[in-house]
Design an enzyme around this catalytic site. Structure first.
Site, mmCIF file in Angstrom:
data_model
loop_
_atom_site.group_PDB
_atom_site.id
_atom_site.type_symbol
_atom_site.label_atom_id
_atom_site.label_comp_id
_atom_site.label_asym_id
_atom_site.label_seq_id
_atom_site.Cartn_x
_atom_site.Cartn_y
_atom_site.Cartn_z
ATOM 1 N N ALA A 38 0.838 -1.218 0.000
ATOM 2 C CA ALA A 38 0.000 0.000 0.000
ATOM 3 C C ALA A 38 0.862 1.253 0.000
ATOM 4 N N THR B 280 11.103 0.709 -4.032
ATOM 5 C CA THR B 280 11.343 1.103 -5.416
ATOM 6 C C THR B 280 12.812 1.455 -5.639
ATOM 7 N N ASP B 281 13.227 1.354 -6.899
ATOM 8 C CA ASP B 281 14.593 1.784 -7.250
ATOM 9 C C ASP B 281 14.724 3.314 -7.190
ATOM 10 N N GLU B 282 13.572 4.017 -7.123
ATOM 11 C CA GLU B 282 13.628 5.488 -7.145
ATOM 12 C C GLU B 282 14.294 6.059 -5.900
ATOM 13 N N TYR C 178 7.388 13.181 -22.292
ATOM 14 C CA TYR C 178 7.944 14.253 -21.449
ATOM 15 C C TYR C 178 9.316 14.663 -21.994
ATOM 16 N N LYS D 208 9.204 7.010 0.075
ATOM 17 C CA LYS D 208 9.539 5.582 0.046
ATOM 18 C C LYS D 208 10.889 5.348 0.732
ATOM 19 N N PRO E 247 0.462 2.093 -19.726
ATOM 20 C CA PRO E 247 -0.985 2.037 -19.997
ATOM 21 C C PRO E 247 -1.546 3.356 -20.512
ATOM 22 N N ASN F 248 10.783 -0.152 -12.691
ATOM 23 C CA ASN F 248 9.433 0.090 -13.250
ATOM 24 C C ASN F 248 8.729 -1.186 -13.684
ATOM 25 N N SER G 160 1.563 6.016 -5.196
ATOM 26 C CA SER G 160 2.645 5.492 -6.040
ATOM 27 C C SER G 160 3.023 6.362 -7.239
ATOM 28 N N ALA H 61 11.183 10.206 -1.903
ATOM 29 C CA ALA H 61 11.660 10.552 -0.555
ATOM 30 C C ALA H 61 10.804 9.859 0.499
ATOM 31 N N TYR I 99 7.574 11.559 -3.773
ATOM 32 C CA TYR I 99 7.239 10.123 -3.742
ATOM 33 C C TYR I 99 8.448 9.302 -3.311
HETATM 34 P P1 NAD Z 1 -0.946 1.383 -7.092
HETATM 35 O O1 NAD Z 1 -1.043 2.860 -6.941
HETATM 36 O O2 NAD Z 1 -1.445 0.743 -8.319
HETATM 37 O O3 NAD Z 1 -1.687 0.674 -5.865
HETATM 38 C C1 NAD Z 1 -1.574 1.131 -4.534
HETATM 39 C C2 NAD Z 1 -2.681 0.470 -3.718
HETATM 40 O O4 NAD Z 1 -2.518 0.895 -2.357
HETATM 41 C C3 NAD Z 1 -4.101 0.889 -4.144
HETATM 42 O O5 NAD Z 1 -4.940 -0.237 -4.209
HETATM 43 C C4 NAD Z 1 -4.540 1.845 -3.040
HETATM 44 O O6 NAD Z 1 -5.940 1.889 -2.833
HETATM 45 C C5 NAD Z 1 -3.791 1.277 -1.840
HETATM 46 N N1 NAD Z 1 -3.600 2.291 -0.791
HETATM 47 C C6 NAD Z 1 -3.116 3.550 -0.957
HETATM 48 N N2 NAD Z 1 -3.101 4.197 0.220
HETATM 49 C C7 NAD Z 1 -3.558 3.308 1.147
HETATM 50 C C8 NAD Z 1 -3.759 3.387 2.549
HETATM 51 N N3 NAD Z 1 -3.492 4.502 3.245
HETATM 52 N N4 NAD Z 1 -4.228 2.291 3.198
HETATM 53 C C9 NAD Z 1 -4.518 1.145 2.511
HETATM 54 N N5 NAD Z 1 -4.360 1.035 1.178
HETATM 55 C C10 NAD Z 1 -3.882 2.098 0.506
HETATM 56 O O7 NAD Z 1 0.572 1.049 -6.829
HETATM 57 P P2 NAD Z 1 1.499 -0.105 -7.458
HETATM 58 O O8 NAD Z 1 2.079 0.390 -8.711
HETATM 59 O O9 NAD Z 1 0.764 -1.378 -7.424
HETATM 60 O O10 NAD Z 1 2.664 -0.124 -6.375
HETATM 61 C C11 NAD Z 1 2.565 -0.972 -5.229
HETATM 62 C C12 NAD Z 1 3.825 -0.803 -4.385
HETATM 63 O O11 NAD Z 1 4.966 -1.138 -5.178
HETATM 64 C C13 NAD Z 1 4.061 0.622 -3.892
HETATM 65 O O12 NAD Z 1 4.573 0.541 -2.591
HETATM 66 C C14 NAD Z 1 5.101 1.181 -4.854
HETATM 67 O O13 NAD Z 1 5.896 2.156 -4.214
HETATM 68 C C15 NAD Z 1 5.906 -0.064 -5.160
HETATM 69 N N6 NAD Z 1 6.587 -0.110 -6.478
HETATM 70 C C16 NAD Z 1 5.887 0.141 -7.633
HETATM 71 C C17 NAD Z 1 6.539 0.019 -8.869
HETATM 72 C C18 NAD Z 1 5.799 0.266 -10.159
HETATM 73 O O14 NAD Z 1 6.449 0.331 -11.198
HETATM 74 N N7 NAD Z 1 4.492 0.384 -10.176
HETATM 75 C C19 NAD Z 1 7.884 -0.349 -8.903
HETATM 76 C C20 NAD Z 1 8.569 -0.580 -7.708
HETATM 77 C C21 NAD Z 1 7.897 -0.484 -6.501
HETATM 78 O O1 DAU Z 2 10.974 2.890 -10.868
HETATM 79 C C1 DAU Z 2 9.901 2.404 -10.118
HETATM 80 C C2 DAU Z 2 8.761 3.410 -10.134
HETATM 81 O O2 DAU Z 2 8.170 3.357 -11.427
HETATM 82 C C3 DAU Z 2 7.717 3.152 -9.054
HETATM 83 O O3 DAU Z 2 8.309 3.319 -7.795
HETATM 84 C C4 DAU Z 2 6.519 4.112 -9.205
HETATM 85 O O4 DAU Z 2 5.521 3.782 -8.265
HETATM 86 C C5 DAU Z 2 5.974 3.969 -10.606
HETATM 87 O O5 DAU Z 2 4.914 4.889 -10.808
HETATM 88 C C6 DAU Z 2 7.064 4.214 -11.640
HETATM 89 O O6 DAU Z 2 7.487 5.600 -11.599
HETATM 90 P P1 DAU Z 2 7.849 6.425 -12.931
HETATM 91 O O7 DAU Z 2 7.776 7.856 -12.580
HETATM 92 O O8 DAU Z 2 9.089 5.911 -13.541
HETATM 93 O O9 DAU Z 2 6.619 5.957 -13.869
HETATM 94 P P2 DAU Z 2 5.728 6.734 -14.941
HETATM 95 O O10 DAU Z 2 4.927 5.695 -15.632
HETATM 96 O O11 DAU Z 2 5.016 7.897 -14.352
HETATM 97 O O12 DAU Z 2 6.794 7.328 -15.970
HETATM 98 C C7 DAU Z 2 7.693 6.488 -16.681
HETATM 99 C C8 DAU Z 2 8.550 7.371 -17.588
HETATM 100 O O13 DAU Z 2 7.735 7.892 -18.648
HETATM 101 C C9 DAU Z 2 9.154 8.590 -16.924
HETATM 102 O O14 DAU Z 2 10.427 8.836 -17.517
HETATM 103 C C10 DAU Z 2 8.199 9.735 -17.255
HETATM 104 C C11 DAU Z 2 7.722 9.336 -18.620
HETATM 105 N N1 DAU Z 2 6.344 9.731 -18.985
HETATM 106 C C12 DAU Z 2 5.329 9.422 -18.136
HETATM 107 C C13 DAU Z 2 4.021 9.690 -18.493
HETATM 108 C C14 DAU Z 2 2.879 9.334 -17.539
HETATM 109 C C15 DAU Z 2 6.085 10.324 -20.240
HETATM 110 O O15 DAU Z 2 7.018 10.599 -21.025
HETATM 111 N N2 DAU Z 2 4.788 10.582 -20.588
HETATM 112 C C16 DAU Z 2 3.726 10.276 -19.756
HETATM 113 O O16 DAU Z 2 2.565 10.513 -20.152
#
Ligand code: NAD
Ligand code: DAU
Length: 335
Positions: free
Chosen positions: A80, A122-124, A206, A153, A191, A178, A83, A151, A149
């Site tokens: 949770a 996350t790697d961020e 971007y 994490k 997506p 990612n 993100s 910071a 975000y």
């Molecule tokens: P997401 O935004 O799709 O899902 C987050 C979920 O957490 C949602 O279902 C939301 O309702 C729930 N949530 C948010 N605040 C809450 C709260 N206060 N109490 C209970 N539930 C709560 O996120 P995701 O992309 O599935 O990421 C999941 C985890 O993985 C996060 O911790 C994120 O930092 C980490 N992560 C994501 C990525 C990525 O690329 N998406 C990569 C590395 C790590």
């Molecule tokens: O690296 C792991 C992280 O990846 C997770 O910790 C985060 O929760 C997850 O959201 C994701 O973060 P990013 O910021 O990398 O993801 P995002 O999809 O927002 O952006 C991916 C790259 O694409 C980034 O360089 C910004 C760029 N971008 C993003 C959007 C939404 C675009 O160029 N156009 C766009 O419309």
């Protein structure tokens, strides 16, 4: 095993629950999710009514619910979070509350009942790799987060590690690159871009599209988490990634255009994100110690993801409209 999964109705959490039940059908899962804009109730309908699955709508900041649920399980898998980096630029406050204080609240309950705790990070947290360099983040890379975000994490990672060092809580942490795949909210790059093309809109790139990411299919991430939960060493951090090198956003969108039969007239260059990072992850440690490696190639994973969004339009139509409203507001603030 009985697991408490937090954030199980989001992107990675719901893929994880599906993965866990397919590999461990006799285990039980409680999914604690606040159902923010990022959650989708349709993600887990297949488990509704099953005796070994329980959904609890609630906030990880709620001490009473968290205490009650943590007391019932063997392990906590903590997804949770708020993100999305762009939303943390718009309003950091919820990121501090959920990601930092919410994690703290879970840790206090885990400490009370001495429960196994796996923290999804996350790697961020490591900051940014210099443009043009072949560097990769690894488990020893110093923390240097750039966005509110990352910071938040990073703060949560430090808290988790401190509960291991100070109180001996049995924790592990994973820092993943990612993810992409089915059930990802259409606010995120892959997506958002696929659904833009499916609705005759342009992909928003971007800046000049030079920033890079290390993409990993979500199912590969879920297998890594499973291995860490089952065989990871307590107190350890594991880095998880895909190609061990960055794919630039231009390379990504060109592949997407090719797979979807479109051309570069479908690209629109828009204002860059502030503090825009670059990432690549070295995952040698989890490969060496737990035998993990990704199964998907980027091309097969992206094709599968495109097919999923093409088939499941009703899953994303409403949330896409909301996401585009958010971007409209963010862009008007930039002007
Ligand atoms: P997401 O935004 O799709 O899902 C987050 C979920 O957490 C949602 O279902 C939301 O309702 C729930 N949530 C948010 N605040 C809450 C709260 N206060 N109490 C209970 N539930 C709560 O996120 P995701 O992309 O599935 O990421 C999941 C985890 O993985 C996060 O911790 C994120 O930092 C980490 N992560 C994501 C990525 C990525 O690329 N998406 C990569 C590395 C790590
Ligand atoms: O690296 C792991 C992280 O990846 C997770 O910790 C985060 O929760 C997850 O959201 C994701 O973060 P990013 O910021 O990398 O993801 P995002 O999809 O927002 O952006 C991916 C790259 O694409 C980034 O360089 C910004 C760029 N971008 C993003 C959007 C939404 C675009 O160029 N156009 C766009 O419309």
């Amino acid at each position: 095993m009985k697991l408490l999964v937090t954030g199980g109705s989001g992107f990675i959490g719901s893929n994880f629950i599906k993965h866990w039940f397919s590999a461990h059908p006799d285990d039980s899962i409680i999914n604690l999710d606040k159902m923010t804009y990022a959650a989708n109730p349709r993600n887990l309908t297949e488990f509704e009514g099953k005796s070994n699955y329980q959904f609890v709508k609630g906030d990880i900041l709620d001490e009473k619910i968290v205490d009650e649920l943590v007391s019932q399980v063997d392990a906590i898998v903590h997804f949770a979070a708020e993100s999305h980096v762009d939303r943390s630029i718009d309003d950091p406050s919820l990121f501090v509350r959920t990601n930092v204080l919410g994690t703290y609240n879970l840790l206090m309950a885990a400490k009370k009942y001495n429960k196994r705790f796996h923290h999804i990070s996350t790697d961020e947290v490591f900051g940014s790799i210099e443009m043009g360099s072949d560097d990769q983040f690894n488990e020893s890379t110093p923390y240097d987060p750039s966005s509110p975000y990352s910071a938040s994490k990073a703060s949560s990672d430090h808290l988790v590690r401190s509960f291991y060092k100070t109180f001996g809580l049995p924790v592990t942490i994973s820092n993943c690159s990612n993810n992409y795949g089915p059930y990802q909210h259409p606010e995120k790059m892959i997506p958002r871009s696929i659904t833009n093309l499916l609705t005759d809109q342009k992909i928003k790139v971007y800046g000049q599209g030079l920033n890079f990411r290390d993409w990993l299919h979500v199912e590969d991430h879920c297998r890594a988490i499973e291995l860490i939960l089952l065989n990871g060493k307590i107190g350890q951090t594991y880095c998880i990634g895909g190609l061990k090198k960055g794919t630039s956003n231009m390379e990504l969108v060109k592949l997407m255009l090719k797979l979807m039969g479109k051309d570069e007239s479908c690209l629109e260059y828009v204002a860059d994100r502030p503090a825009h990072d670059n990432y690549a992850v070295n995952w040698d440690k989890i490969n060496r110690e737990l035998g993990w490696e990704p199964k998907y190639t980027f091309e097969t994973g992206l094709q599968q993801t495109i097919d999923w969004y093409t088939t499941n339009t009703s899953w994303w139509q409403e949330t896409k409209a909301e996401a585009e409203e958010f971007y409209k507001k963010l862009n008007s603030l930039k002007k």
